[in-house]
Design an enzyme around this catalytic site. Structure first.
Site, mmCIF file in Angstrom:
data_model
loop_
_atom_site.group_PDB
_atom_site.id
_atom_site.type_symbol
_atom_site.label_atom_id
_atom_site.label_comp_id
_atom_site.label_asym_id
_atom_site.label_seq_id
_atom_site.Cartn_x
_atom_site.Cartn_y
_atom_site.Cartn_z
ATOM 1 N N ASN A 220 38.171 42.836 44.384
ATOM 2 C CA ASN A 220 39.277 42.261 45.144
ATOM 3 C C ASN A 220 40.578 42.961 44.755
ATOM 4 O O ASN A 220 40.570 43.917 43.965
ATOM 5 C CB ASN A 220 39.371 40.757 44.910
ATOM 6 C CG ASN A 220 39.496 40.414 43.437
ATOM 7 O OD1 ASN A 220 40.481 40.767 42.787
ATOM 8 N ND2 ASN A 220 38.488 39.722 42.892
ATOM 9 N N LYS A 300 22.277 55.717 43.616
ATOM 10 C CA LYS A 300 23.201 55.566 44.730
ATOM 11 C C LYS A 300 22.449 55.292 46.026
ATOM 12 O O LYS A 300 21.490 55.992 46.369
ATOM 13 C CB LYS A 300 24.051 56.824 44.879
ATOM 14 C CG LYS A 300 25.062 56.751 46.016
ATOM 15 C CD LYS A 300 25.839 58.046 46.134
ATOM 16 C CE LYS A 300 26.777 57.978 47.345
ATOM 17 N NZ LYS A 300 27.513 59.259 47.522
ATOM 18 N N VAL A 319 36.156 28.798 34.786
ATOM 19 C CA VAL A 319 37.132 27.758 34.440
ATOM 20 C C VAL A 319 36.480 26.376 34.438
ATOM 21 O O VAL A 319 36.804 25.524 33.590
ATOM 22 C CB VAL A 319 38.356 27.820 35.375
ATOM 23 C CG1 VAL A 319 38.015 27.360 36.783
ATOM 24 C CG2 VAL A 319 39.518 27.009 34.810
ATOM 25 N N PHE A 334 43.972 28.761 38.337
ATOM 26 C CA PHE A 334 44.814 29.348 39.375
ATOM 27 C C PHE A 334 44.065 29.259 40.701
ATOM 28 O O PHE A 334 42.849 29.495 40.745
ATOM 29 C CB PHE A 334 45.150 30.806 39.058
ATOM 30 C CG PHE A 334 46.429 30.979 38.299
ATOM 31 C CD1 PHE A 334 47.505 31.651 38.851
ATOM 32 C CD2 PHE A 334 46.565 30.468 37.012
ATOM 33 C CE1 PHE A 334 48.697 31.803 38.148
ATOM 34 C CE2 PHE A 334 47.750 30.618 36.307
ATOM 35 C CZ PHE A 334 48.822 31.282 36.880
#
Length: 420
Positions: A220, A300, A319, A334
């Site tokens: 991300n 690959k 978390v 968060f």
């Protein structure tokens, strides 16, 4: 530095040997250096060393018959452009902070109008002691001196932690910038924090990478900037800080211990190891991938077909796992959302048993991922507080202060009173 008049005060710590290199550096840059030693310093290093390096006899006696009118402290106090105490021991800091004048060095510090700089050096337990932190806080409150350092690392006694004197090259660089006006005294000072003294803060930051094959991965846009800023702010507040970081292009903040990881599973393992040893506050800022490929190709993957189907499986929820521990730390999550930010954040707060959650809108390109600024809302069981847009470095300090000011074990009961 040419012609600058600097008193280098040397107090009685093992780090006194570093002061010789500091004096050498300053003289080499053109400064006039007068060394003043305390009685304790004389037990660690010989005055002849400093005399040879500075070209001036060392001063150590308050009642010096060779000084003008026998008042050496006044003479030196008027002469100096800067008074630099390196090392500054816990004992010297205690005496100086309370205005004692019982030797030449403390007396000239009281008598001078020049800027005074303290460079602490002591055992890590002595630095963390409430009395030392009170004294450092008093100096900061009164504005009587700048404090540079201390650094963190291995110490002569065998301990590891904050308390090492800054290296001579670092002190020299800061002195040059201060004396040349490149930095104001406020800019050159180290943050002096005591709110998290004795606390261990564990943070996660950055993205995770979930491998598809040896060269490709799912990830991300997290830059890690918010997490690294929080780690720096926590260290500045006096905490021991462990930063568990995904792949980012950021330098580790001073005084922070960084553990590098790549995947969500690696981050989970590192977090649980750190938290279960000892952790008071856990802050999860990392953008952890919710899913990972079910299988990873050994080689690959080639473009043999028009489409490729990848089966994903859930990653551990870091978390939530921390918040579910029998003796959990104060746990801050968060929530990076693109829509209905507050409602999603409230859901996560309750569902994951968090003490606090910080919500931000990452659909706004001016804040969040890869931006240097952010705007967030902090939510807990019985309240909410909004932090307007500001640099991430400033927001990090505000958030750490906010967390430190609240007793996490009784957040719901006292949160509103803290905010008023």
């Amino acid at each position: 530095m040419q012609g600058k008049k600097i008193v280098v005060g040397v107090t009685g710590g093992i780090a006194a040997y570093k002061s010789a290199e500091l004096v050498r550096n300053l003289v080499k840059l053109g400064a006039q250096v007068q060394v003043v030693m305390t009685e304790g310093a004389l037990a660690f290093i010989q005055p002849m060393t400093f005399q040879a390096l500075s070209g001036r006899p060392v001063r150590s006696s308050l009642l010096d018959a060779e000084a003008e009118a026998g008042m050496g402290h006044i003479e030196l106090a008027k002469w100096a452009d800067l008074v630099l105490i390196a090392p500054a021991t816990a004992n010297f800091i205690a005496r100086y902070s309370h205005g004692l004048a019982d030797d030449l060095l403390t007396t000239l510090c009281l008598a001078t109008s020049a800027q005074v700089v303290l460079v602490p050096a002591m055992n890590q337990a002595m630095w963390k002691h409430a009395a030392t932190q009170r004294n450092i806080g008093l100096i900061a409150e009164l504005g009587t001196a700048l404090v540079w350092g201390p650094d963190e690392g291995a110490q002569a006694c065998g301990d590891t932690g904050p308390g090492r004197m800054l290296e001579p090259e670092v002190i020299t660089d800061k002195t040059v910038k201060l004396c040349s006006g490149q930095l104001t005294p406020k800019q050159s000072a180290e943050p002096v924090g005591t709110k998290l003294i004795g606390k261990h803060v564990v943070l996660t930051a950055g993205p995770t990478r979930e491998a598809l094959d040896p060269v490709r991965f799912i990830s991300n846009h997290s830059s890690g900037k918010m997490g690294y800023a929080l780690a720096e702010a926590a260290a500045a507040a006096g905490a021991k800080v462990t930063l568990i970081s995904g792949p980012v292009h950021l330098a580790c903040p001073a005084g922070v211990s960084r553990v590098g990881v790549s995947s969500a599973q690696q981050m989970y393992d590192a977090v649980m190891s750190a938290v279960q040893k000892q952790c008071d506050i856990f802050i999860a800022t990392a953008a952890v991938a919710d899913y990972r490929p079910e299988s990873v190709a050994d080689q690959k993957i080639k473009k043999n077909n028009d489409e490729m189907i990848v089966r994903l499986t859930r990653n551990p929820d870091i978390v939530a796992a921390v918040a579910a521990l029998p003796e959990k730390p104060f746990t801050v999550g968060f929530a990076a959302e693109t829509n209905d930010v507050l409602n999603y954040a409230k859901g996560k707060l309750a569902r994951k048993n968090l003490d606090m959650i910080v919500a931000n809108d990452v659909s706004d390109l001016s804040i969040g991922f890869n931006s240097d600024s952010n705007r967030v809302s902090v939510l807990w069981k019985d309240g909410q507080h909004d932090f307007g847009k500001r640099p991430k470095t400033q927001l990090a300090q505000d958030l750490i202060d906010f967390i430190a000011d609240i007793d996490g074990r009784h957040l719901g009961a006292i949160g509103q009173s803290v905010l008023k």
